[in-house]
Design an enzyme around this catalytic site. Structure first.
Site, PDB file in Angstrom:
ATOM      1  N   ASP A   1      28.385  38.027  66.864  1.00 16.36           N
ATOM      2  CA  ASP A   1      27.573  37.555  65.737  1.00 16.36           C
ATOM      3  C   ASP A   1      26.701  36.366  66.148  1.00 16.36           C
ATOM      4  O   ASP A   1      25.554  36.252  65.713  1.00 16.36           O
ATOM      5  CB  ASP A   1      28.478  37.113  64.573  1.00 16.36           C
ATOM      6  CG  ASP A   1      29.091  38.317  63.874  1.00 16.36           C
ATOM      7  OD1 ASP A   1      28.751  39.463  64.235  1.00 16.36           O
ATOM      8  OD2 ASP A   1      29.927  38.098  62.966  1.00 16.36           O
TER       9      ASP A   1
ATOM     10  N   GLU B   1      25.298  35.708  68.934  1.00 12.75           N
ATOM     11  CA  GLU B   1      24.116  36.178  69.666  1.00 12.75           C
ATOM     12  C   GLU B   1      23.100  36.778  68.677  1.00 12.75           C
ATOM     13  O   GLU B   1      21.897  36.510  68.744  1.00 12.75           O
ATOM     14  CB  GLU B   1      24.582  37.229  70.698  1.00 12.75           C
ATOM     15  CG  GLU B   1      23.483  37.998  71.407  1.00 12.75           C
ATOM     16  CD  GLU B   1      22.667  37.133  72.361  1.00 12.75           C
ATOM     17  OE1 GLU B   1      22.994  35.951  72.516  1.00 12.75           O
ATOM     18  OE2 GLU B   1      21.667  37.643  72.908  1.00 12.75           O
ATOM     19  N   TYR B   2      23.627  37.577  67.735  1.00  9.72           N
ATOM     20  CA  TYR B   2      22.755  38.165  66.701  1.00  9.72           C
ATOM     21  C   TYR B   2      22.052  37.041  65.916  1.00  9.72           C
ATOM     22  O   TYR B   2      20.846  37.085  65.699  1.00  9.72           O
ATOM     23  CB  TYR B   2      23.607  39.027  65.766  1.00  9.72           C
ATOM     24  CG  TYR B   2      22.849  39.596  64.593  1.00  9.72           C
ATOM     25  CD1 TYR B   2      22.278  40.861  64.647  1.00  9.72           C
ATOM     26  CD2 TYR B   2      22.688  38.854  63.417  1.00  9.72           C
ATOM     27  CE1 TYR B   2      21.565  41.379  63.565  1.00  9.72           C
ATOM     28  CE2 TYR B   2      21.980  39.348  62.338  1.00  9.72           C
ATOM     29  CZ  TYR B   2      21.431  40.618  62.416  1.00  9.72           C
ATOM     30  OH  TYR B   2      20.725  41.116  61.347  1.00  9.72           O
TER      31      TYR B   2
ATOM     32  N   GLU C   1      32.554  27.509  47.940  1.00 10.57           N
ATOM     33  CA  GLU C   1      33.466  28.627  48.209  1.00 10.57           C
ATOM     34  C   GLU C   1      33.582  28.861  49.712  1.00 10.57           C
ATOM     35  O   GLU C   1      32.607  28.664  50.432  1.00 10.57           O
ATOM     36  CB  GLU C   1      32.906  29.908  47.545  1.00 10.57           C
ATOM     37  CG  GLU C   1      32.592  29.706  46.074  1.00 10.57           C
ATOM     38  CD  GLU C   1      31.772  30.845  45.455  1.00 10.57           C
ATOM     39  OE1 GLU C   1      31.769  31.961  45.987  1.00 10.57           O
ATOM     40  OE2 GLU C   1      31.129  30.585  44.420  1.00 10.57           O
TER      41      GLU C   1
ATOM     42  N   LYS D   1      33.332  31.157  52.945  1.00 13.28           N
ATOM     43  CA  LYS D   1      32.543  32.369  53.207  1.00 13.28           C
ATOM     44  C   LYS D   1      33.486  33.397  53.847  1.00 13.28           C
ATOM     45  O   LYS D   1      33.812  33.325  55.034  1.00 13.28           O
ATOM     46  CB  LYS D   1      31.358  32.060  54.119  1.00 13.28           C
ATOM     47  CG  LYS D   1      30.467  33.265  54.280  1.00 13.28           C
ATOM     48  CD  LYS D   1      29.135  32.910  54.905  1.00 13.28           C
ATOM     49  CE  LYS D   1      28.243  34.127  54.992  1.00 13.28           C
ATOM     50  NZ  LYS D   1      28.789  35.209  55.809  1.00 13.28           N
TER      51      LYS D   1
HETATM   52  P1  NAD Z   1      26.040  37.081  55.554  1.00 12.33           P
HETATM   53  O1  NAD Z   1      27.338  37.700  55.879  1.00 12.33           O
HETATM   54  O2  NAD Z   1      25.595  35.982  56.444  1.00 12.33           O
HETATM   55  O3  NAD Z   1      26.023  36.544  54.043  1.00 12.33           O
HETATM   56  C1  NAD Z   1      26.000  37.379  52.900  1.00 12.33           C
HETATM   57  C2  NAD Z   1      27.333  37.978  52.615  1.00 12.33           C
HETATM   58  O4  NAD Z   1      28.323  36.982  52.597  1.00 12.33           O
HETATM   59  C3  NAD Z   1      27.460  38.626  51.248  1.00 12.33           C
HETATM   60  O5  NAD Z   1      26.878  39.892  51.216  1.00 12.33           O
HETATM   61  C4  NAD Z   1      28.944  38.665  51.082  1.00 12.33           C
HETATM   62  O6  NAD Z   1      29.438  39.864  51.632  1.00 12.33           O
HETATM   63  C5  NAD Z   1      29.445  37.534  51.960  1.00 12.33           C
HETATM   64  N1  NAD Z   1      30.187  36.474  51.278  1.00 12.33           N
HETATM   65  C6  NAD Z   1      31.381  35.996  51.714  1.00 12.33           C
HETATM   66  N2  NAD Z   1      31.837  35.052  50.910  1.00 12.33           N
HETATM   67  C7  NAD Z   1      30.925  34.904  49.910  1.00 12.33           C
HETATM   68  C8  NAD Z   1      30.863  34.073  48.761  1.00 12.33           C
HETATM   69  N3  NAD Z   1      31.822  33.180  48.509  1.00 12.33           N
HETATM   70  N4  NAD Z   1      29.789  34.198  47.958  1.00 12.33           N
HETATM   71  C9  NAD Z   1      28.796  35.079  48.224  1.00 12.33           C
HETATM   72  N5  NAD Z   1      28.807  35.909  49.299  1.00 12.33           N
HETATM   73  C10 NAD Z   1      29.868  35.811  50.136  1.00 12.33           C
HETATM   74  O7  NAD Z   1      24.924  38.098  55.460  1.00 12.33           O
HETATM   75  P2  NAD Z   1      24.906  39.586  55.858  1.00 12.33           P
HETATM   76  O8  NAD Z   1      23.528  39.976  55.555  1.00 12.33           O
HETATM   77  O9  NAD Z   1      26.037  40.358  55.279  1.00 12.33           O
HETATM   78  O10 NAD Z   1      25.187  39.557  57.401  1.00 12.33           O
HETATM   79  C11 NAD Z   1      24.485  38.765  58.278  1.00 12.33           C
HETATM   80  C12 NAD Z   1      25.472  38.304  59.313  1.00 12.33           C
HETATM   81  O11 NAD Z   1      26.226  39.409  59.803  1.00 12.33           O
HETATM   82  C13 NAD Z   1      24.740  37.726  60.487  1.00 12.33           C
HETATM   83  O12 NAD Z   1      24.530  36.351  60.307  1.00 12.33           O
HETATM   84  C14 NAD Z   1      25.641  38.078  61.637  1.00 12.33           C
HETATM   85  O13 NAD Z   1      26.560  37.029  61.821  1.00 12.33           O
HETATM   86  C15 NAD Z   1      26.353  39.331  61.177  1.00 12.33           C
HETATM   87  N6  NAD Z   1      25.745  40.506  61.822  1.00 12.33           N
HETATM   88  C16 NAD Z   1      26.122  40.764  63.072  1.00 12.33           C
HETATM   89  C17 NAD Z   1      25.584  41.841  63.755  1.00 12.33           C
HETATM   90  C18 NAD Z   1      26.040  42.121  65.150  1.00 12.33           C
HETATM   91  O14 NAD Z   1      25.513  43.054  65.766  1.00 12.33           O
HETATM   92  N7  NAD Z   1      26.996  41.393  65.669  1.00 12.33           N
HETATM   93  C19 NAD Z   1      24.632  42.652  63.133  1.00 12.33           C
HETATM   94  C20 NAD Z   1      24.256  42.363  61.826  1.00 12.33           C
HETATM   95  C21 NAD Z   1      24.819  41.280  61.178  1.00 12.33           C
END
Ligand code: NAD
Length: 341
Positions: A34, A36-37, A115, A117
């Protein structure tokens, strides 16, 4: 950098990040850590900010998640399920608070609902007349996967809400996750049987929930915490949220908890932005001892009226921010262990 080099770099980052998104969200099989992403995404966002005319139409900076798998029936969200913007240090956090105050045109202190995450996947639960009728993944934010039967196997999610006077339709949003103990037990069992291990609890939760056989989901010991609401109103589509709901985010969470849905015990109401750094540090310190995996905190402007004034950008609300922890064990799993979905 010459314009051509910038165009090539934006092109390469767009393609690479779109591939990673597909592997992560659609296949539940990430191929890069993550951290790196996140680094590549920040580079792309910086380049796009400095060169807005070069932003591509398929830019991953404008998109939520990935497409819903066709193996499931699809659910169109009545209110989109968005992502969150993120900050990584105190300066970025303070810049966010300043933007909030500027937009609200105030110098008053701002109360936040703070909250953890949670590191799982977002789902939307739809209750009609108090009964759970549908559950869906976030998908691309507009269309998710119908996972109702799998959600029904999660013991802490009520099939019927408590309370006699309920709105006709109440959508509750939150995170399905795999507690650390269940994750360790699942991987120990997989190793014993000579099967592949899961990469991390997020991956295990996503792989367990997006199963066509709900018996497999039932055996995986998933959990859920509610963190927001979706549509609240009538079956004919009228929005009656103003009649039903408390006017602050924190009170809405406790309202949902009183209906019988689990709310994360670490959630706190902070009376001003000055308390947010203390909350962040406290959760960071407690991280190892918490029974679930987290990757930061989420800080949400508590007043719903302020939330409405602040509104949204393409894929995230302007009233919430994920304040993420520094990257941990960046390359553990992906180098050493084969994993499954
Ligand atoms: P995110 O995970 O950064 O944030 C949004 C998500 O957080 C929400 O959809 C929800 O599921 C979650 N969340 C957890 N606790 C919460 C709370 N208390 N209130 C509201 N939401 C809460 O965003 P995303 O779009 O789901 O994912 C992006 C992240 O996923 C990236 O920053 C990366 O770290 C990871 N990612 C990794 C890869 C990879 O190839 N490794 C690819 C895509 C995404």
């Amino acid at each position: 950098m010459s314009e051509q080099l910038i165009i090539d770099r934006i092109d390469a980052l767009t393609n690479e990040l779109n591939d990673y998104n597909h592997q992560y969200y659609v296949l539940d099989e990430p191929t890069v850590p993550d951290a790196e992403y996140d680094r590549l995404m920040r580079e792309l966002i910086e380049l796009e900010k400095a060169n807005p005319s070069l932003k591509k139409v398929d830019s991953p900076s404008q998109k939520v998640g990935g497409e819903a798998l066709k193996a499931f029936t699809q659910v169109t969200h009545q209110i989109p399920m968005l992502s969150l913007d993120n900050v990584f240090d105190q300066d970025e956090w303070q810049a966010f608070v300043k933007r909030v105050k500027d937009r609200l045109n105030t110098e008053d202190k701002i109360a936040f609902c703070a909250e953890p995450k949670l590191d799982g996947l977002a789902v939307s639960l739809r209750y009609e007349h108090g009964l759970l009728v549908q559950a869906a993944t976030r998908g691309d934010g507009s269309v998710g996967e119908n996972i109702t039967e799998n959600i029904r196997t999660i013991k802490t999610i009520p099939l019927k809400l408590r309370g006699e006077h309920l709105p006709e339709v109440l959508e509750v949003r939150g995170e399905v996750f795999m507690p650390k103990a269940s994750f360790d037990a699942l991987n120990a069992q997989a190793t014993k049987k000579g099967e592949k291990a899961f990469a991390n609890p997020r991956n295990a939760a996503a792989g367990s929930l997006r199963q066509l056989d709900s018996k497999i989901t039932a055996s995986r010991n998933l959990a859920f915490y509610a963190y927001s609401l979706g549509f609240v109103g009538t079956l004919s589509g009228a929005d009656e949220s103003a009649q039903w709901l408390p006017v602050s985010h924190y009170e809405r969470l406790t309202f949902v908890r009183d209906l019988g849905l689990p709310m994360c015990p670490e959630v706190e109401l902070l009376s001003s932005e000055d308390e947010c750094q203390r909350f962040y540090q406290g959760i960071l310190t407690a991280r190892e001892s918490l029974p679930y995996e987290i990757d930061g905190t989420v800080l949400k402007v508590n007043s719903i009226e302020h939330q409405q004034t602040l509104g949204f950008v393409a894929k995230a609300p302007r009233w919430a921010m994920a304040y993420k922890f520094p990257a941990q064990e960046e390359l553990t799993i992906l180098e050493d262990v084969e994993f499954q979905v």
